[in-house]
Structure formats: C-alpha cells, structure tokens
Design an enzyme around this catalytic site. Structure first.
Site, mmCIF file in Angstrom:
data_model
loop_
_atom_site.group_PDB
_atom_site.id
_atom_site.type_symbol
_atom_site.label_atom_id
_atom_site.label_comp_id
_atom_site.label_asym_id
_atom_site.label_seq_id
_atom_site.Cartn_x
_atom_site.Cartn_y
_atom_site.Cartn_z
ATOM 1 C CB CYS A 133 62.133 6.347 2.120
ATOM 2 S SG CYS A 133 61.571 6.972 3.703
ATOM 3 C CE LYS A 217 55.716 13.535 4.459
ATOM 4 N NZ LYS A 217 56.885 13.114 5.244
ATOM 5 N NE ARG A 239 59.635 6.024 12.142
ATOM 6 C CZ ARG A 239 59.947 6.495 10.941
ATOM 7 N NH1 ARG A 239 60.640 5.766 10.082
ATOM 8 N NH2 ARG A 239 59.553 7.696 10.581
ATOM 9 C CG HIS A 246 61.058 2.198 5.225
ATOM 10 N ND1 HIS A 246 61.759 2.327 6.407
ATOM 11 C CD2 HIS A 246 60.845 3.472 4.776
ATOM 12 C CE1 HIS A 246 61.956 3.610 6.665
ATOM 13 N NE2 HIS A 246 61.418 4.331 5.693
HETATM 14 N N1 NAP Z 1 66.147 9.021 6.360
HETATM 15 C C1 NAP Z 1 65.457 8.654 5.294
HETATM 16 O O1 NAP Z 1 65.219 7.441 5.031
HETATM 17 C C2 NAP Z 1 64.943 9.692 4.346
HETATM 18 C C3 NAP Z 1 64.389 9.271 3.147
HETATM 19 C C4 NAP Z 1 63.902 10.219 2.257
HETATM 20 C C5 NAP Z 1 64.011 11.536 2.570
HETATM 21 N N2 NAP Z 1 64.559 11.935 3.745
HETATM 22 C C6 NAP Z 1 64.655 13.387 4.006
HETATM 23 O O2 NAP Z 1 66.028 13.764 3.958
HETATM 24 C C7 NAP Z 1 66.270 14.821 4.878
HETATM 25 C C8 NAP Z 1 67.391 14.434 5.830
HETATM 26 O O3 NAP Z 1 67.081 13.235 6.476
HETATM 27 P P1 NAP Z 1 68.152 12.418 7.324
HETATM 28 O O4 NAP Z 1 67.441 11.169 7.682
HETATM 29 O O5 NAP Z 1 69.474 12.346 6.645
HETATM 30 O O6 NAP Z 1 68.280 13.354 8.653
HETATM 31 P P2 NAP Z 1 69.514 13.524 9.668
HETATM 32 O O7 NAP Z 1 70.295 12.254 9.810
HETATM 33 O O8 NAP Z 1 68.920 14.125 10.880
HETATM 34 O O9 NAP Z 1 70.455 14.619 8.955
HETATM 35 C C9 NAP Z 1 70.070 15.959 8.773
HETATM 36 C C10 NAP Z 1 71.144 16.698 7.994
HETATM 37 O O10 NAP Z 1 70.715 18.046 7.800
HETATM 38 C C11 NAP Z 1 71.735 18.931 8.254
HETATM 39 N N3 NAP Z 1 71.204 20.203 8.745
HETATM 40 C C12 NAP Z 1 70.377 20.415 9.791
HETATM 41 N N4 NAP Z 1 70.175 21.743 9.961
HETATM 42 C C13 NAP Z 1 70.887 22.385 8.983
HETATM 43 C C14 NAP Z 1 71.118 23.738 8.630
HETATM 44 N N5 NAP Z 1 70.551 24.740 9.322
HETATM 45 N N6 NAP Z 1 71.922 24.016 7.589
HETATM 46 C C15 NAP Z 1 72.518 23.019 6.891
HETATM 47 N N7 NAP Z 1 72.362 21.695 7.176
HETATM 48 C C16 NAP Z 1 71.549 21.396 8.216
HETATM 49 C C17 NAP Z 1 72.415 18.158 9.379
HETATM 50 O O11 NAP Z 1 73.671 18.727 9.671
HETATM 51 P P3 NAP Z 1 74.360 18.570 11.135
HETATM 52 O O12 NAP Z 1 74.912 17.164 11.168
HETATM 53 O O13 NAP Z 1 75.414 19.605 11.097
HETATM 54 O O14 NAP Z 1 73.299 18.802 12.145
HETATM 55 C C18 NAP Z 1 72.490 16.777 8.729
HETATM 56 O O15 NAP Z 1 73.535 16.742 7.804
HETATM 57 C C19 NAP Z 1 64.936 15.097 5.553
HETATM 58 O O16 NAP Z 1 64.301 16.148 4.848
HETATM 59 C C20 NAP Z 1 64.177 13.810 5.369
HETATM 60 O O17 NAP Z 1 62.783 14.004 5.370
HETATM 61 C C21 NAP Z 1 65.044 11.050 4.631
#
Ligand code: NAP
Length: 339
Positions: A133, A217, A239, A246
C-alpha cells in the site's frame, strides 16, 4: 487463462479481513461484472455470511476444488496462504491478483499499478501481484514526475495507519485508546509497543542492513513497477495512531530542473491524483479527509531549497482502498477489457 465473458466468477480469499471486505465493497461500487462471488477465509469464519449486492454469501474454507470454475481470484489472506493457494488457483485456470508480499518480487510475476505499468499485465502467467500500500500511492505520483524530469533519488518517510496491519491492529488501537483515557493499563499484542498516542519507527521485520522489510519493499517494488533500476530511493516507515490512510513525505531529486508549478501541472493532468494544495487557506491532504477516496491526494508541493533540482511534497491515500482493494479491482477491470 481468462476468456471473454459478459460476467465472471470471482473469488475473494481473505474475505473477512480489512482488505477483503473493502474488495467486496469495491467490486459492488464499481459494478464489476460478477456472475457469482465466492468468499473464502479461515476456519474461524465458518458459518459467517457477508453481504454483496443485497445477497448474503456464505464464507467458506479453502480446499483443492475451491477454484474450480473461478475466473478471477482476489487474494488478501497473507503470504503463507498466497504461497500455497495462488498456484493451485492458477493451475485450475483462475487469474490470481495477489495482495500479499509473497509473489511481488518473483521475476515471473508482474507487479502492477494500472496507472503506472498496465503494459506488464500482458506477460502474466496466472498470478499478478499488487504492490504494498505504501508503494502504490507513491508510484502513482512518482511516474508523472519521472516522465517530466527523470527522478534521480527519492527520500520517503511514511506515516502509516494501523489498518495497514489488519483488523486486529485496528482493534488494538481502539482498545488502548479507551484504556488510557480510562486510566487503565494498556496491553500490547499486535505491535511490540503501545501504538495509542505514539509513533513506532518499525513496520515489518528488521533486516540485516538495519532497514525494515517494509522500507526495502518500497525500494525494490518501486524499481520493478517503474521499470527503472537507476532510481535511488531510501525509506523510513513509521506506524502512527491513525485508523485509516497512509501519509507520506516525499523528497524527490530530479535530473532536469522542474518547478513547483510545473509539478502541480504535471500531477493535475495525471490519472489517479488529486492536487490539493493551497496552504495559505490551510488546504493540504489529511488522512481523515481521504478515507474512501480512490485517488492519491498531493499537497505541500514546494522546491527543495537545499539542492538545485529537488521537490518536496506530502501525499495521502486510503491504504485499504487505493493501496489494496481498488488497485486489485482496477487490475481485474483491465484484464477483462483486454481479453
Ligand atoms: N491492510 C492493508 O492496508 C493492506 C494493503 C496491502 C496489502 N495487504 C495484504 O493483504 C493481506 C490481508 O491483510 P488484511 O489487512 O486484510 O489482514 P486481516 O484484516 O488480518 O485479514 C486477514 C484475512 O485472511 C484470512 N485468513 C487468515 N488465515 C487464513 C487461512 N488459513 N485460510 C484462509 N483465510 C485465512 C482471515 O480470515 P479469518 O477472518 O477467518 O481469520 C482474514 O479474512 C496481507 O497479506 C497484507 O499484507 C494489506
């Protein structure tokens, strides 16, 4: 590989997460041609449903046949899941657009921001990576400046919201804020230190060179997206106790002289950017104003008086939307436009 259709079967992996929920909303708001939406998360979410276009869709767990008949998979369930399941999905004919960092620097995987390098979509082999991001919002701004004046070096400092870490971090900031205002002891689970009323110069793991993974990154992803290894970039990622969006301070040194007014003109004409810059009226981009916005907002544009050819600016974007969900959905839109 993707075939031309009127509507597509789309899967969201990590559907219950901060990014996943934003992806579902973005697909709906941008009226992406969805035939069927399949939602996946971990076993913890079994039995839950999420709403898409007034329909309640069950959340399922991943399995070997999960991607049968799926055209496009939007992944945001963390690097480990992407490492395992993206090749499974791609093998069954699904084009994966992955938000995790796992595939980003793989030379066989394009890393795409549609405003910057849409041409790289042509060479995908089933997996396309979404940059981090903090990189996405920055390269959208760097590209037009690079085209106009060739960038030599960038010094970036980020002020990143807790939603960049995910849902649990947002809950932690909320809980710590409430605890401190009520004279209770704070608990730290997600971050190594208290995040409420604090700034942590630490995002992701520390590496041997003293930088964090998030900082490296930004360096490596920028070079790959811009297709130019000569751009030098150094980053400090911080952070801050902000829920969403951001902010970044950019110092850009160019090969050709470019004035602040010329930068304003170049950025105003570029896609995905709003120039929001009237400091005499206290107008500059703020995290609270940019929530839910598609564009990167740019302000405080001024010449760096300490060097001959330098520009300073302040940029803000919604990390969940511009920095994740929107970028992924824009990639999907480009893919279906060109099949
Ligand atoms: N947040 C950002 O601004 C951002 C920006 C760019 C990229 N990302 C990337 O996007 C990804 C998710 O980020 P997030 O911020 O959305 O995190 P998050 O709010 O913690 O959500 C994680 C998601 O992954 C699922 N998950 C975890 N373990 C799993 C498994 N074993 N099988 C299937 N699903 C599983 C969770 O499901 P449950 O609810 O069932 O646990 C939840 O839906 C990460 O790789 C992060 O680096 C995030």
């Amino acid at each position: 590989m993707l075939k031309k259709k009127n509507k597509y079967v789309v899967a969201v992996v990590g559907a219950t997460g901060a990014v996943g929920e934003e992806m579902i909303a973005t697909l709906e708001q941008r009226e992406f041609p969805v035939e069927e939406l399949r939602l996946f998360a971990s076993g913890r979410s079994e039995g839950r449903t999420l709403t898409f276009k007034d329909a309640e869709i069950p959340v399922r767990t991943l399995s070997a046949n999960a991607f049968k008949g799926v055209d496009i998979g939007l992944f945001s369930a963390g690097g480990e899941r992407s490492k395992i399941w993206a090749p499974v999905a791609a093998k069954s004919g699904c084009v994966v657009i992955d938000n995790s960092s796992h595939w980003r620097m793989d030379p066989g995987v394009p890393l795409v921001v549609p405003e910057v390098n849409p041409q790289d979509l042509k060479w995908h082999k089933g997996i396309i990576a979404n940059p981090s991001c903090s990189t996405i919002q920055m390269v959208v701004v760097l590209k037009p400046v690079h085209d106009a004046a060739k960038i030599k070096r960038v010094v970036v400092t980020t002020f990143q919201s807790v939603s960049g870490t995910g849902r649990k971090a947002m809950e932690e900031l909320m809980q710590q804020t409430s605890d401190l205002l009520n004279f209770r002891q704070v608990q730290t689970n997600v971050y190594p230190h208290q995040i409420a009323f604090n700034c942590l110069p630490h995002i992701d793991q520390f590496l041997e060179n003293g930088y964090t993974r998030e900082e490296m990154k930004m360096v490596n992803e920028t070079k790959k997206i811009m297709g130019d290894d000569s751009i030098r970039l150094t980053a400090t990622t911080v952070r801050v106790p902000v829920f969403r969006c951001h902010s970044e301070s950019l110092n850009i040194e160019t090969e050709k002289k470019i004035t602040a007014d010329e930068v304003r003109a170049v950025l105003s004409a570029a896609p995905g950017i709003v120039v929001y810059d009237a400091p005499e009226k206290n107008i500059y981009p703020l995290a609270v104003d940019v929530v839910d916005k598609d564009e990167t907002y740019v302000g405080r544009i001024r010449e760096d008086e300490s060097i001959e050819k330098g520009i300073n600016m302040w940029i803000v974007a919604d990390n969940l939307r511009r920095g994740a969900a929107l970028n992924a959905v824009q990639i999907a839109e480009k893919l279906v436009e060109t099949v």
